[in-house]
Every structure is written in structure tokens, then in C-alpha cells.
Design a protein around this motif. Structure first.
Motif, PDB file in Angstrom:
ATOM      1  N   MET A   6     116.302 -17.847 -15.855  1.00 12.80           N
ATOM      2  CA  MET A   6     115.284 -17.388 -14.918  1.00 12.80           C
ATOM      3  C   MET A   6     115.924 -16.852 -13.645  1.00 12.80           C
ATOM      4  SD  MET A   6     112.198 -19.578 -13.190  1.00 12.80           S
ATOM      5  CE  MET A   6     113.147 -20.147 -11.791  1.00 12.80           C
ATOM      6  N   ALA A   7     115.451 -15.694 -13.203  1.00  9.04           N
ATOM      7  CA  ALA A   7     115.968 -15.102 -11.964  1.00  9.04           C
ATOM      8  C   ALA A   7     115.603 -15.990 -10.788  1.00  9.04           C
ATOM      9  CB  ALA A   7     115.383 -13.709 -11.777  1.00  9.04           C
ATOM     10  N   VAL A   8     116.485 -16.062  -9.805  1.00  9.18           N
ATOM     11  CA  VAL A   8     116.229 -16.922  -8.648  1.00  9.18           C
ATOM     12  C   VAL A   8     115.104 -16.339  -7.801  1.00  9.18           C
ATOM     13  CG1 VAL A   8     117.218 -17.909  -6.564  1.00  9.18           C
ATOM     14  CG2 VAL A   8     118.588 -17.801  -8.645  1.00  9.18           C
ATOM     15  N   PHE A   9     115.208 -15.060  -7.469  1.00  6.81           N
ATOM     16  CA  PHE A   9     114.167 -14.406  -6.678  1.00  6.81           C
ATOM     17  C   PHE A   9     113.818 -13.075  -7.334  1.00  6.81           C
ATOM     18  CE2 PHE A   9     116.076 -17.221  -3.552  1.00  6.81           C
ATOM     19  CZ  PHE A   9     114.980 -17.694  -2.851  1.00  6.81           C
ATOM     20  N   GLU A  67     115.622 -21.057   0.128  1.00  2.75           N
ATOM     21  CA  GLU A  67     116.649 -20.988  -0.924  1.00  2.75           C
ATOM     22  C   GLU A  67     117.089 -22.380  -1.346  1.00  2.75           C
ATOM     23  OE1 GLU A  67     119.815 -18.697   0.655  1.00  2.75           O
ATOM     24  OE2 GLU A  67     118.903 -16.759   0.206  1.00  2.75           O
ATOM     25  N   ARG A  68     117.261 -23.275  -0.371  1.00  2.48           N
ATOM     26  CA  ARG A  68     117.682 -24.640  -0.689  1.00  2.48           C
ATOM     27  C   ARG A  68     116.632 -25.323  -1.565  1.00  2.48           C
ATOM     28  NH1 ARG A  68     117.605 -26.769   4.093  1.00  2.48           N
ATOM     29  NH2 ARG A  68     115.635 -27.841   3.784  1.00  2.48           N
ATOM     30  N   GLU A  69     115.357 -25.168  -1.202  1.00  5.97           N
ATOM     31  CA  GLU A  69     114.287 -25.777  -1.991  1.00  5.97           C
ATOM     32  C   GLU A  69     114.273 -25.223  -3.409  1.00  5.97           C
ATOM     33  OE1 GLU A  69     109.428 -26.507  -1.830  1.00  5.97           O
ATOM     34  OE2 GLU A  69     110.414 -25.360  -0.242  1.00  5.97           O
ATOM     35  N   VAL A  70     114.436 -23.899  -3.539  1.00  3.46           N
ATOM     36  CA  VAL A  70     114.419 -23.268  -4.861  1.00  3.46           C
ATOM     37  C   VAL A  70     115.582 -23.763  -5.717  1.00  3.46           C
ATOM     38  CG1 VAL A  70     114.752 -21.072  -6.087  1.00  3.46           C
ATOM     39  CG2 VAL A  70     113.151 -21.216  -4.168  1.00  3.46           C
ATOM     40  N   ALA A  79     109.823 -36.027 -15.885  1.00  9.20           N
ATOM     41  CA  ALA A  79     108.381 -36.221 -16.086  1.00  9.20           C
ATOM     42  C   ALA A  79     107.639 -36.515 -14.793  1.00  9.20           C
ATOM     43  CB  ALA A  79     108.152 -37.355 -17.083  1.00  9.20           C
ATOM     44  N   ASN A  80     108.319 -37.076 -13.795  1.00 10.60           N
ATOM     45  CA  ASN A  80     107.650 -37.448 -12.547  1.00 10.60           C
ATOM     46  C   ASN A  80     108.008 -36.543 -11.374  1.00 10.60           C
ATOM     47  OD1 ASN A  80     108.314 -40.594 -13.835  1.00 10.60           O
ATOM     48  ND2 ASN A  80     106.225 -39.875 -13.558  1.00 10.60           N
ATOM     49  N   ILE A  81     108.581 -35.379 -11.673  1.00 12.69           N
ATOM     50  CA  ILE A  81     108.927 -34.388 -10.651  1.00 12.69           C
ATOM     51  C   ILE A  81     108.226 -33.077 -10.989  1.00 12.69           C
ATOM     52  CG2 ILE A  81     110.791 -33.120  -9.521  1.00 12.69           C
ATOM     53  CD1 ILE A  81     111.043 -36.079  -9.044  1.00 12.69           C
ATOM     54  N   VAL A  82     107.601 -32.463  -9.986  1.00  9.71           N
ATOM     55  CA  VAL A  82     106.946 -31.181 -10.226  1.00  9.71           C
ATOM     56  C   VAL A  82     107.974 -30.152 -10.695  1.00  9.71           C
ATOM     57  CG1 VAL A  82     107.204 -30.296  -7.860  1.00  9.71           C
ATOM     58  CG2 VAL A  82     105.256 -29.559  -9.267  1.00  9.71           C
ATOM     59  N   THR A  83     107.567 -29.291 -11.623  1.00  9.52           N
ATOM     60  CA  THR A  83     108.477 -28.321 -12.239  1.00  9.52           C
ATOM     61  C   THR A  83     108.298 -26.930 -11.637  1.00  9.52           C
ATOM     62  OG1 THR A  83     108.383 -29.540 -14.331  1.00  9.52           O
ATOM     63  CG2 THR A  83     109.193 -27.284 -14.422  1.00  9.52           C
ATOM     64  N   LEU A  84     109.412 -26.273 -11.342  1.00  7.44           N
ATOM     65  CA  LEU A  84     109.393 -24.884 -10.883  1.00  7.44           C
ATOM     66  C   LEU A  84     109.437 -23.963 -12.092  1.00  7.44           C
ATOM     67  CD1 LEU A  84     109.590 -22.844  -8.489  1.00  7.44           C
ATOM     68  CD2 LEU A  84     112.069 -23.018  -8.724  1.00  7.44           C
ATOM     69  N   HIS A  85     108.545 -22.986 -12.129  1.00  4.40           N
ATOM     70  CA  HIS A  85     108.438 -22.082 -13.278  1.00  4.40           C
ATOM     71  C   HIS A  85     108.976 -20.681 -12.987  1.00  4.40           C
ATOM     72  CE1 HIS A  85     106.737 -20.473 -17.013  1.00  4.40           C
ATOM     73  NE2 HIS A  85     106.194 -19.501 -16.315  1.00  4.40           N
ATOM     74  N   ASP A  86     108.755 -20.195 -11.766  1.00  5.68           N
ATOM     75  CA  ASP A  86     109.122 -18.812 -11.445  1.00  5.68           C
ATOM     76  C   ASP A  86     109.228 -18.658  -9.932  1.00  5.68           C
ATOM     77  OD1 ASP A  86     109.811 -16.370 -12.532  1.00  5.68           O
ATOM     78  OD2 ASP A  86     107.914 -16.105 -13.593  1.00  5.68           O
ATOM     79  N   PRO A 160      97.210 -42.182 -15.482  1.00  3.79           N
ATOM     80  CA  PRO A 160      97.631 -40.878 -14.949  1.00  3.79           C
ATOM     81  C   PRO A 160      99.125 -40.830 -14.669  1.00  3.79           C
ATOM     82  CG  PRO A 160      95.652 -41.658 -13.842  1.00  3.79           C
ATOM     83  CD  PRO A 160      96.170 -42.807 -14.650  1.00  3.79           C
ATOM     84  N   ARG A 161      99.701 -39.652 -14.867  1.00  5.49           N
ATOM     85  CA  ARG A 161     101.124 -39.467 -14.592  1.00  5.49           C
ATOM     86  C   ARG A 161     101.337 -39.041 -13.150  1.00  5.49           C
ATOM     87  NH1 ARG A 161     104.598 -35.499 -18.308  1.00  5.49           N
ATOM     88  NH2 ARG A 161     104.137 -37.164 -19.792  1.00  5.49           N
ATOM     89  N   ILE A 162     102.300 -39.684 -12.512  1.00  3.95           N
ATOM     90  CA  ILE A 162     102.671 -39.376 -11.132  1.00  3.95           C
ATOM     91  C   ILE A 162     103.593 -38.159 -11.110  1.00  3.95           C
ATOM     92  CG2 ILE A 162     104.034 -40.183  -9.155  1.00  3.95           C
ATOM     93  CD1 ILE A 162     101.428 -41.627  -9.329  1.00  3.95           C
ATOM     94  N   LYS A 163     103.395 -37.294 -10.114  1.00  2.00           N
ATOM     95  CA  LYS A 163     104.305 -36.188  -9.848  1.00  2.00           C
ATOM     96  C   LYS A 163     104.696 -36.215  -8.363  1.00  2.00           C
ATOM     97  CE  LYS A 163     104.529 -33.838 -13.808  1.00  2.00           C
ATOM     98  NZ  LYS A 163     105.778 -33.391 -14.465  1.00  2.00           N
ATOM     99  N   ILE A 164     105.988 -36.188  -8.094  1.00  2.81           N
ATOM    100  CA  ILE A 164     106.483 -36.062  -6.725  1.00  2.81           C
ATOM    101  C   ILE A 164     106.598 -34.578  -6.408  1.00  2.81           C
ATOM    102  CG2 ILE A 164     108.413 -36.529  -5.159  1.00  2.81           C
ATOM    103  CD1 ILE A 164     109.055 -38.985  -6.857  1.00  2.81           C
ATOM    104  N   ILE A 165     106.011 -34.169  -5.301  1.00 11.80           N
ATOM    105  CA  ILE A 165     105.985 -32.746  -4.948  1.00 11.80           C
ATOM    106  C   ILE A 165     106.633 -32.526  -3.586  1.00 11.80           C
ATOM    107  CG2 ILE A 165     103.853 -32.428  -6.279  1.00 11.80           C
ATOM    108  CD1 ILE A 165     102.411 -32.141  -3.509  1.00 11.80           C
ATOM    109  N   ASP A 166     106.727 -31.258  -3.203  1.00  9.42           N
ATOM    110  CA  ASP A 166     107.176 -30.778  -1.886  1.00  9.42           C
ATOM    111  C   ASP A 166     108.622 -31.170  -1.580  1.00  9.42           C
ATOM    112  OD1 ASP A 166     107.521 -29.773   0.611  1.00  9.42           O
ATOM    113  OD2 ASP A 166     105.616 -30.476   1.388  1.00  9.42           O
ATOM    114  N   PHE A 167     109.531 -30.274  -1.923  1.00  3.33           N
ATOM    115  CA  PHE A 167     110.952 -30.498  -1.702  1.00  3.33           C
ATOM    116  C   PHE A 167     111.493 -29.667  -0.543  1.00  3.33           C
ATOM    117  CE2 PHE A 167     110.173 -32.410  -5.683  1.00  3.33           C
ATOM    118  CZ  PHE A 167     111.182 -33.340  -5.882  1.00  3.33           C
ATOM    119  N   GLY A 168     110.613 -29.360   0.405  1.00  5.38           N
ATOM    120  CA  GLY A 168     111.014 -28.546   1.550  1.00  5.38           C
ATOM    121  C   GLY A 168     112.041 -29.204   2.452  1.00  5.38           C
ATOM    122  N   LEU A 169     112.096 -30.545   2.471  1.00  4.31           N
ATOM    123  CA  LEU A 169     113.073 -31.253   3.302  1.00  4.31           C
ATOM    124  C   LEU A 169     114.223 -31.837   2.484  1.00  4.31           C
ATOM    125  CD1 LEU A 169     110.862 -33.288   5.834  1.00  4.31           C
ATOM    126  CD2 LEU A 169     111.860 -31.015   6.101  1.00  4.31           C
TER     127      LEU A 169
END
Length: 364
Positions: A6-9, A67-70, A79-86, A160-169
């Protein structure tokens, strides 16, 4: 599911490949919208992040932070971390196409339950811990663990399955690198952040302790009327187990919290310590029975959690007014102190300063 190639940007328009739907939420410099991939018909969440157009500007998020977050998200698959698709980029925005997590916040879900025992509570907490263990196995610290970033994938299922989100920090903690920064949400930051000391994975464990305290009571251990009071409470370790809120809480649970809300990072429980703690992993039938018989006072939980959300909403208004005044004044003069950064896409009392990282000298 993302692929290794997958392309980064991607520089093409996101709406060439996705149908953009209604807004799901927004922050200071970001808006999240539902979207559907045209080629597969699958639903995702598109996070539109406003880029900072110049160094002197305070509006938008610095590209290097995006860029760091991406790059961090692209390295994660759990399974418990939100997934980046694109990922897409235009002149003004970066768009992260993420797994659609539509079940709402865990604590909002719990507040609607009729009853909750500690055994059920630890089932959710263990999922959070498993996500954190995965991050820490990769030497990644989230640095912004809080109820607003603990989301359910789908609330309409038995467990319900837990998802940890927001990796901006989030940051990767490199061996031999000194990392000091003052950032995060005041209510959940560890003392070493408040005191501008060396940071590591231990900071996340403190945040898990605060989350657990709130999970069992609805009350927040360090939240004051102002950000300064909150940070003072954190630094002074000013908290207790008020019998009004913890009258039905087991000693095992309190011991778990104490092991996490430990000021000395060398004594604070690690993620493995937490997962092996008898409150999470009972070592005998008596401990398992204690968890089943100890209940969360949901009436207190709802009342205190609503109060906490009300306090946060008041602080959001205050923060927005503060930011407006800052922008009217223009960029601040540079000094020897860390420069205040307000590039969070959160609508919380978030502190951000320019990071100061450097290699340790061979004599240190």
C-alpha cells in the motif's frame, strides 16, 4: 485489510475511490466521515486531517506528526487496535481511511447496563491490556489512553470487541534515546510527563490505572476544576478510594490500581505484570469467586461519569476560547522553554509541546 504494498500517501482524490458519507465525529483539526470503497462495497471511516500550511501557523497538524501516525499504524495488525486501510493526500488535507469502529465508547456502553460485576469488567479491561501488550512488544507507547479512545467495534454482540484508536500522540521508544515531552490529556498523564522527565512505555500503564479507577467508580482520581489543579493532583499522587464509590470494590481490584498508579516508574506494573495480576488472572478459585461477587455500583458510575463528561465539556469551551485568543495575538515569541503546540485533533484538554529528543551521550 491493508496490503504490504500500500502506498504511504496516495496523491489522487479520495472520492475517486470512495463514496464519502455523513460525518461521524470531529475534532479541532480533523473530521471523521463514513465512507464506502467503490471497488468492494466495504464501509470504512475516513479521517480528514487538516495540514499545517506553514511553520508559523497554529492551525492544522504538522505533516511530520501525521507521517509518524501513518507509519506507526501501518506497522500494526491486532484484534484490539484500529486498522489503517488507505492514505490520501491533497494540498490541504491528509485522509486516513480506517477500519469502521461504530460501537461507541466502552464507558457509554457500560453506563447503559443494568448490572456489572468485576469479572465482566475485567473481560473488557483484558482486551485493553492485550492491545497495549501488542503495542509495547513493538516498543510503541500510545501516550493518550483514555475512555474516549477505547471504542467498541460493534456493541450489538454478546461480548463486544475493544478497539484502541487515535495514534496521534504515539511514539516508538528507541533504546538509548532520551525522550521528554509534555503532552497528553491532563486527567490521564503520568507524573513523569507532568514533571518533564524521561518517558517510556510506563506512561501507558499509569493511564490504564486511571481508566480502571473510572471503570469501577465513574469518578476520576485526579480530575480537578482546572487543568493546573488536575496536574497538581497527578504530581502529588492525590487520590484515594472513597468508600462512597468503592464500597463494593474488591481489595484485589484496588491492589491492581495501586500497582499502576505508582509514581516510581521502576515499581509501576508493566503490561506483563498487569496481565498476570490475580485480579485479571486469578490464581485460585477464591480469587475468581471474589471477582464474580464484587459488583460495580452502576448508579454511582453513571452519576459520576456524567459529571466527568460535563466538566470536560466546560473545559472544551474554555480551551476553544483560549485558542481563539492565541490565534488573534499571532505566533508567540520564541524562548528557551518548549513551545506550546495546539495541533491536537482531539476536543479534549490536551497538552502538546514541541518534542525534545536527543541521543544520550556516551557518558550518561
Amino acid at each position: 485489510m491493508r496490503t504490504s504494498g500500500m502506498a504511504v500517501f496516495k496523491q489522487q482524490k479520495v472520492d475517486d475511490l470512495y463514496e464519502i458519507g455523513e460525518a461521524l465525529g470531529s475534532g479541532q483539526f480533523a473530521v471523521v466521515k463514513r465512507c464506502r470503497e467503490k471497488s468492494t462495497g466495504l464501509d470504512f471511516a475516513a479521517k480528514f486531517i487538516k495540514k499545517r500550511v506553514s511553520r508559523g501557523s497554529r492551525r492544522g497538524v504538522r505533516r511530520e506528526a501525521i507521517e509518524r501516525e501513518v507509519h506507526l499504524l501501518q506497522s500494526l495488525q491486532h484484534a484490539n487496535i484500529v486498522t489503517l486501510h488507505d492514505v490520501f493526500e491533497s494540498r490541504t488535507d491528509v485522509v486516513l481511511v480506517l477500519e469502521l469502529v461504530s460501537g461507541g465508547e466502552l464507558f457509554d456502553f457500560l453506563a447503559q447496563k443494568d448490572s456489572l460485576c468485576e469479572e465482566e469488567a475485567t473481560q473488557f479491561l483484558k482486551q485493553i491490556l492485550e492491545g497495549v501488550r501488542y503495542l509495547h512488544s513493538k516498543r510503541i507507547a500510545h501516550f493518550d489512553l483514555k475512555p474516549e479512545n477505547i471504542i467498541l467495534l460493534d456493541k450489538n454482540v454478546p461480548v463486544p470487541r475493544i478497539k484502541i484508536i487515535d495514534f496521534g500522540l504515539a511514539h516508538k521508544i528507541e533504546a538509548g534515546t532520551e525522550f521528554k515531552e509534555i503532552f497528553g490529556t491532563a486527567e490521564f498523564v503520568a507524573p513523569e510527563i507532568v514533571n518533564y522527565e524521561q518517558l517510556g512505555l510506563e506512561a501507558d500503564m499509569w493511564s490504564v490505572g486511571v481508566i480502571t479507577y473510572i471503570l469501577l467508580s465513574g469518578a476520576s482520581p485526579f480530575l480537578g476544576d482546572t487543568k493546573q489543579e488536575t496536574l497538581g493532583n497527578v504530581s502529588a499522587m492525590n487520590y484515594d478510594f472513597d468508600p462512597e464509590f468503592f464500597g463494593t470494590t474488591s481489595e484485589l481490584a484496588k491492589n491492581f490500581i495501586r500497582g499502576l498508579l505508582e509514581k516510581d516508574t521502576r515499581k509501576r506494573m508493566t503490561i506483563e505484570d498487569a496481565l498476570d495480576h490475580p485480579w485479571i488472572k486469578p490464581s485460585n478459585p477464591r480469587q475468581a469467586l471474589v471477582k464474580r461477587l464484587s459488583v460495580v455500583n452502576l448508579e454511582n458510575f453513571r452519576r459520576q461519569y456524567i459529571r466527568r463528561r460535563w466538566q470536560l465539556s466546560i473545559r472544551i469551551v474554555s480551551l476553544c476560547n483560549h485558542l481563539t485568543r492565541m490565534m488573534r495575538k499571532g505566533p508567540p515569541k520564541l524562548s528557551g522553554r518548549p513551545e506550546r503546540e495546539c495541533d491536537s485533533d482531539q476536543e479534549d484538554d490536551v497538552m502538546r509541546f514541541r518534542p525534545r529528543s536527543r541521543k544520550r551521550s556516551s557518558t550518561s
